[in-house]
Write a protein that holds these residues in place. Structure first.
Motif, PDB file in Angstrom:
ATOM      1  N   ILE A 103       0.836  -1.204   0.000  1.00  0.00           N
ATOM      2  CA  ILE A 103       0.000   0.000   0.000  1.00  0.00           C
ATOM      3  C   ILE A 103       0.872   1.255   0.000  1.00  0.00           C
ATOM      4  CG2 ILE A 103      -1.908  -1.117   1.213  1.00  0.00           C
ATOM      5  CD1 ILE A 103      -0.921   0.323   3.774  1.00  0.00           C
ATOM      6  N   ASP A 104       0.242   2.373  -0.356  1.00  0.00           N
ATOM      7  CA  ASP A 104       0.856   3.694  -0.186  1.00  0.00           C
ATOM      8  C   ASP A 104       0.374   4.248   1.149  1.00  0.00           C
ATOM      9  OD1 ASP A 104       2.269   3.912  -2.669  1.00  0.00           O
ATOM     10  OD2 ASP A 104       0.311   4.139  -3.658  1.00  0.00           O
ATOM     11  N   LEU A 105       1.293   4.775   1.907  1.00  0.00           N
ATOM     12  CA  LEU A 105       0.960   5.216   3.258  1.00  0.00           C
ATOM     13  C   LEU A 105       1.517   6.617   3.504  1.00  0.00           C
ATOM     14  CD1 LEU A 105      -0.257   4.238   6.026  1.00  0.00           C
ATOM     15  CD2 LEU A 105       2.075   3.576   6.648  1.00  0.00           C
ATOM     16  N   THR A 106       0.696   7.436   4.154  1.00  0.00           N
ATOM     17  CA  THR A 106       1.127   8.783   4.559  1.00  0.00           C
ATOM     18  C   THR A 106       1.130   8.844   6.084  1.00  0.00           C
ATOM     19  OG1 THR A 106       0.177   9.793   2.573  1.00  0.00           O
ATOM     20  CG2 THR A 106       0.639  11.250   4.430  1.00  0.00           C
ATOM     21  N   GLY A 107       2.204   9.380   6.615  1.00  0.00           N
ATOM     22  CA  GLY A 107       2.317   9.481   8.071  1.00  0.00           C
ATOM     23  C   GLY A 107       3.150  10.679   8.484  1.00  0.00           C
ATOM     24  N   VAL A 108       3.197  10.910   9.777  1.00  0.00           N
ATOM     25  CA  VAL A 108       3.907  12.055  10.353  1.00  0.00           C
ATOM     26  C   VAL A 108       5.163  11.545  11.056  1.00  0.00           C
ATOM     27  CG1 VAL A 108       3.777  13.929  12.030  1.00  0.00           C
ATOM     28  CG2 VAL A 108       1.776  13.363  10.648  1.00  0.00           C
ATOM     29  N   VAL A 109       6.281  12.160  10.753  1.00  0.00           N
ATOM     30  CA  VAL A 109       7.551  11.748  11.356  1.00  0.00           C
ATOM     31  C   VAL A 109       7.556  12.071  12.849  1.00  0.00           C
ATOM     32  CG1 VAL A 109      10.052  12.113  11.375  1.00  0.00           C
ATOM     33  CG2 VAL A 109       8.807  12.076   9.196  1.00  0.00           C
ATOM     34  N   ARG A 110       7.961  11.083  13.652  1.00  0.00           N
ATOM     35  CA  ARG A 110       8.132  11.291  15.092  1.00  0.00           C
ATOM     36  C   ARG A 110       9.522  10.836  15.503  1.00  0.00           C
ATOM     37  NH1 ARG A 110       3.662  12.160  17.931  1.00  0.00           N
ATOM     38  NH2 ARG A 110       5.197  13.277  19.185  1.00  0.00           N
ATOM     39  N   LEU A 111      10.113  11.550  16.420  1.00  0.00           N
ATOM     40  CA  LEU A 111      11.445  11.219  16.915  1.00  0.00           C
ATOM     41  C   LEU A 111      11.351  10.426  18.211  1.00  0.00           C
ATOM     42  CD1 LEU A 111      13.258  14.631  16.270  1.00  0.00           C
ATOM     43  CD2 LEU A 111      13.047  12.647  14.736  1.00  0.00           C
ATOM     44  N   THR A 112      12.472   9.902  18.640  1.00  0.00           N
ATOM     45  CA  THR A 112      12.489   9.159  19.896  1.00  0.00           C
ATOM     46  C   THR A 112      12.209  10.098  21.054  1.00  0.00           C
ATOM     47  OG1 THR A 112      13.762   7.521  21.171  1.00  0.00           O
ATOM     48  CG2 THR A 112      14.953   9.478  20.385  1.00  0.00           C
ATOM     49  N   GLU A 113      11.805   9.556  22.183  1.00  0.00           N
ATOM     50  CA  GLU A 113      11.530  10.382  23.347  1.00  0.00           C
ATOM     51  C   GLU A 113      12.128   9.743  24.592  1.00  0.00           C
ATOM     52  OE1 GLU A 113       7.342  10.762  23.978  1.00  0.00           O
ATOM     53  OE2 GLU A 113       6.989   8.603  23.973  1.00  0.00           O
ATOM     54  N   LYS A 114      12.469  10.592  25.563  1.00  0.00           N
ATOM     55  CA  LYS A 114      13.004  10.120  26.828  1.00  0.00           C
ATOM     56  C   LYS A 114      11.862   9.829  27.788  1.00  0.00           C
ATOM     57  CE  LYS A 114      17.347  12.703  26.472  1.00  0.00           C
ATOM     58  NZ  LYS A 114      18.228  13.717  27.131  1.00  0.00           N
ATOM     59  N   ARG A 115      12.122   8.922  28.707  1.00  0.00           N
ATOM     60  CA  ARG A 115      11.101   8.598  29.705  1.00  0.00           C
ATOM     61  C   ARG A 115      10.882   9.794  30.623  1.00  0.00           C
ATOM     62  NH1 ARG A 115      10.573   6.339  34.893  1.00  0.00           N
ATOM     63  NH2 ARG A 115      12.843   6.454  35.188  1.00  0.00           N
ATOM     64  N   LYS A 116       9.634  10.175  30.787  1.00  0.00           N
ATOM     65  CA  LYS A 116       9.279  11.292  31.643  1.00  0.00           C
ATOM     66  C   LYS A 116       9.124  10.810  33.089  1.00  0.00           C
ATOM     67  CE  LYS A 116       6.849  13.671  27.908  1.00  0.00           C
ATOM     68  NZ  LYS A 116       5.556  14.216  27.439  1.00  0.00           N
ATOM     69  N   PRO A 117       9.184  11.742  34.042  1.00  0.00           N
ATOM     70  CA  PRO A 117       8.987  11.344  35.441  1.00  0.00           C
ATOM     71  C   PRO A 117       7.643  10.641  35.635  1.00  0.00           C
ATOM     72  CG  PRO A 117       9.832  13.580  35.316  1.00  0.00           C
ATOM     73  CD  PRO A 117       9.519  13.175  33.901  1.00  0.00           C
ATOM     74  N   PHE A 118       7.662   9.604  36.448  1.00  0.00           N
ATOM     75  CA  PHE A 118       6.476   8.829  36.815  1.00  0.00           C
ATOM     76  C   PHE A 118       5.971   7.924  35.685  1.00  0.00           C
ATOM     77  CE2 PHE A 118       6.159  12.952  39.098  1.00  0.00           C
ATOM     78  CZ  PHE A 118       6.509  12.490  40.354  1.00  0.00           C
ATOM     79  N   VAL A 119       6.636   7.924  34.536  1.00  0.00           N
ATOM     80  CA  VAL A 119       6.277   7.004  33.458  1.00  0.00           C
ATOM     81  C   VAL A 119       7.032   5.691  33.677  1.00  0.00           C
ATOM     82  CG1 VAL A 119       6.398   6.568  30.975  1.00  0.00           C
ATOM     83  CG2 VAL A 119       5.803   8.849  31.818  1.00  0.00           C
ATOM     84  N   PRO A 120       6.350   4.548  33.656  1.00  0.00           N
ATOM     85  CA  PRO A 120       7.036   3.267  33.904  1.00  0.00           C
ATOM     86  C   PRO A 120       8.077   2.961  32.832  1.00  0.00           C
ATOM     87  CG  PRO A 120       4.637   3.029  34.061  1.00  0.00           C
ATOM     88  CD  PRO A 120       4.899   4.378  33.472  1.00  0.00           C
ATOM     89  N   GLU A 121       8.998   2.105  33.182  1.00  0.00           N
ATOM     90  CA  GLU A 121       9.980   1.634  32.209  1.00  0.00           C
ATOM     91  C   GLU A 121       9.291   0.724  31.191  1.00  0.00           C
ATOM     92  OE1 GLU A 121      13.014   2.406  31.795  1.00  0.00           O
ATOM     93  OE2 GLU A 121      13.722   3.295  33.672  1.00  0.00           O
ATOM     94  N   ASN A 122       9.812   0.703  29.973  1.00  0.00           N
ATOM     95  CA  ASN A 122       9.292  -0.214  28.962  1.00  0.00           C
ATOM     96  C   ASN A 122       9.577  -1.661  29.373  1.00  0.00           C
ATOM     97  OD1 ASN A 122       8.317   1.794  27.215  1.00  0.00           O
ATOM     98  ND2 ASN A 122      10.327   2.040  26.252  1.00  0.00           N
ATOM     99  N   ASN A 123       8.579  -2.518  29.226  1.00  0.00           N
ATOM    100  CA  ASN A 123       8.737  -3.945  29.532  1.00  0.00           C
ATOM    101  C   ASN A 123       8.815  -4.705  28.207  1.00  0.00           C
ATOM    102  OD1 ASN A 123       8.443  -6.666  30.319  1.00  0.00           O
ATOM    103  ND2 ASN A 123       7.259  -6.081  32.129  1.00  0.00           N
ATOM    104  N   ILE A 124      10.042  -4.933  27.752  1.00  0.00           N
ATOM    105  CA  ILE A 124      10.244  -5.547  26.437  1.00  0.00           C
ATOM    106  C   ILE A 124       9.755  -6.985  26.423  1.00  0.00           C
ATOM    107  CG2 ILE A 124      11.995  -6.167  24.728  1.00  0.00           C
ATOM    108  CD1 ILE A 124      13.654  -3.812  25.725  1.00  0.00           C
ATOM    109  N   GLU A 125       9.999  -7.718  27.518  1.00  0.00           N
ATOM    110  CA  GLU A 125       9.609  -9.134  27.558  1.00  0.00           C
ATOM    111  C   GLU A 125       8.105  -9.306  27.407  1.00  0.00           C
ATOM    112  OE1 GLU A 125      11.626  -7.673  29.672  1.00  0.00           O
ATOM    113  OE2 GLU A 125      13.535  -8.588  29.075  1.00  0.00           O
ATOM    114  N   GLN A 126       7.317  -8.417  28.033  1.00  0.00           N
ATOM    115  CA  GLN A 126       5.859  -8.519  27.957  1.00  0.00           C
ATOM    116  C   GLN A 126       5.265  -7.680  26.829  1.00  0.00           C
ATOM    117  OE1 GLN A 126       3.995  -7.800  31.742  1.00  0.00           O
ATOM    118  NE2 GLN A 126       5.350  -9.200  32.844  1.00  0.00           N
TER     119      GLN A 126
END
Length: 296
Positions: free
Chosen positions: A220-243
């Motif tokens: 398909i042809d797809l249109t999207g908006v570019v987003r950059l990486t982001e740092k974890r903000k205070p009180f945001v949980p760590e990413n759980n890669i295993e789950q």
């Protein structure tokens, strides 16, 4: 004559001794007054009889510097208090002015982001330096999804652009919570795999088998908006890669898990298909509560 002088000599000696005793007593009273006046600040002295006596001539003379010092100290305290009271409105005015400037800057930035996201899409570039300048800029790609490597960014609520505009980017709860589905997308023209946020799904549609109609297999042809990486903000949980539970965009970690490049776009609303994720989940407004700070 000599006899008279001899008879008067003892009397003269006694008078001289008496005068010496009076002088010593007076000196003692004066020093005593000075000590007590200096220590207690009170024009009193203790006499030989044990009674407290006033010594006006000495104490008044030495109490005057004490009164002058106290008056000077009180004057300094009053001056400090006046300066402190003056600083309160000045500080409040300065903070209010700063909040007004910050609000203006925030509103200008929001307007710039909104203008950028409405710009005509351009072909996606792979140059990292160019990508840093393209955040919130629409781009076009062509390819196909790799649904077996989905990632889930959660918790998320369905983004309503009209509601977001009304609330100016404030974080608020939504009755329907779920997740954003992040799917690797192989770009046939570029020969690389990128990450695409296909959009929102409710909790009961999180598993791919519950939304099979929305799992597009064709190119398909797809249109999207570019987003950059982001740092974890205070009180945001760590990413759980295993789950496979992601709470913020860590593009390096996501790319490593899926084998894709650390390039991320939010698919637009037009990419939505029946039974699939709802696209257009790009938050273009920023948290803006400066007006509340100005008022308070």
């Amino acid at each position: 004559m000599a006899t008279r002088v001899l008879r008067a000599a003892p009397r003269l000696l006694r008078e001289r001794r008496g005068l010496g005793s009076l002088g010593a007593a007076a000196s003692g009273r004066t020093s005593q007054c000075l000590i007590r006046t200096t220590f207690f600040g009170c024009p009193l002295t203790k006499g030989a009889s044990g009674l407290v006596q006033k010594t006006k001539d000495v104490c008044l003379r030495f109490c005057r510097p004490r009164s002058s010092t106290a008056a000077a100290g009180k004057s300094e305290e009053d001056a400090l208090l006046k300066w402190g009271l003056l600083l309160v409105p000045l500080t409040t005015f300065g903070l209010g002015t700063w909040q007004v400037q910050r609000r203006k800057w925030k509103l200008d930035l929001i307007a710039q982001l909104a203008s950028r996201i409405r710009a005509d899409p351009i072909p996606l570039t792979l140059d990292p330096m160019e990508l840093k300048e393209l955040e919130y800029r629409p781009v076009t790609v062509r390819g196909r999804f790799e649904h077996s490597k989905e990632l889930y960014l959660l918790p998320r609520s369905l983004l309503d652009p009209e509601r977001e505009a009304r609330q100016a980017g404030r974080i608020s709860s939504h009755p329907e919570n779920g997740a954003n589905v992040i799917t690797p997308f192989y770009c046939t023209e570029l020969g690389v795999t990128i990450l695409v946020n296909r959009g929102f799904v409710p909790k009961n549609k999180l598993k791919p088998e519950t939304r099979l109609k929305g799992q597009i297999e064709d190119e398909i042809d797809l249109t999207g908006v570019v987003r950059l990486t982001e740092k974890r903000k205070p009180f945001v949980p760590e990413n759980n890669i295993e789950q496979n539970r992601w709470h913020y965009r860590d593009l390096e970690a996501m790319a490593k898990v899926t084998g894709a490049e650390p390039i991320f776009i939010d698919a637009d609303f037009k990419s939505t298909v029946p039974g699939g994720p709802i696209g257009g989940q790009t938050r273009v407004s920023l948290r803006n509560e400066h007006m509340q700070y100005i008022v308070t």
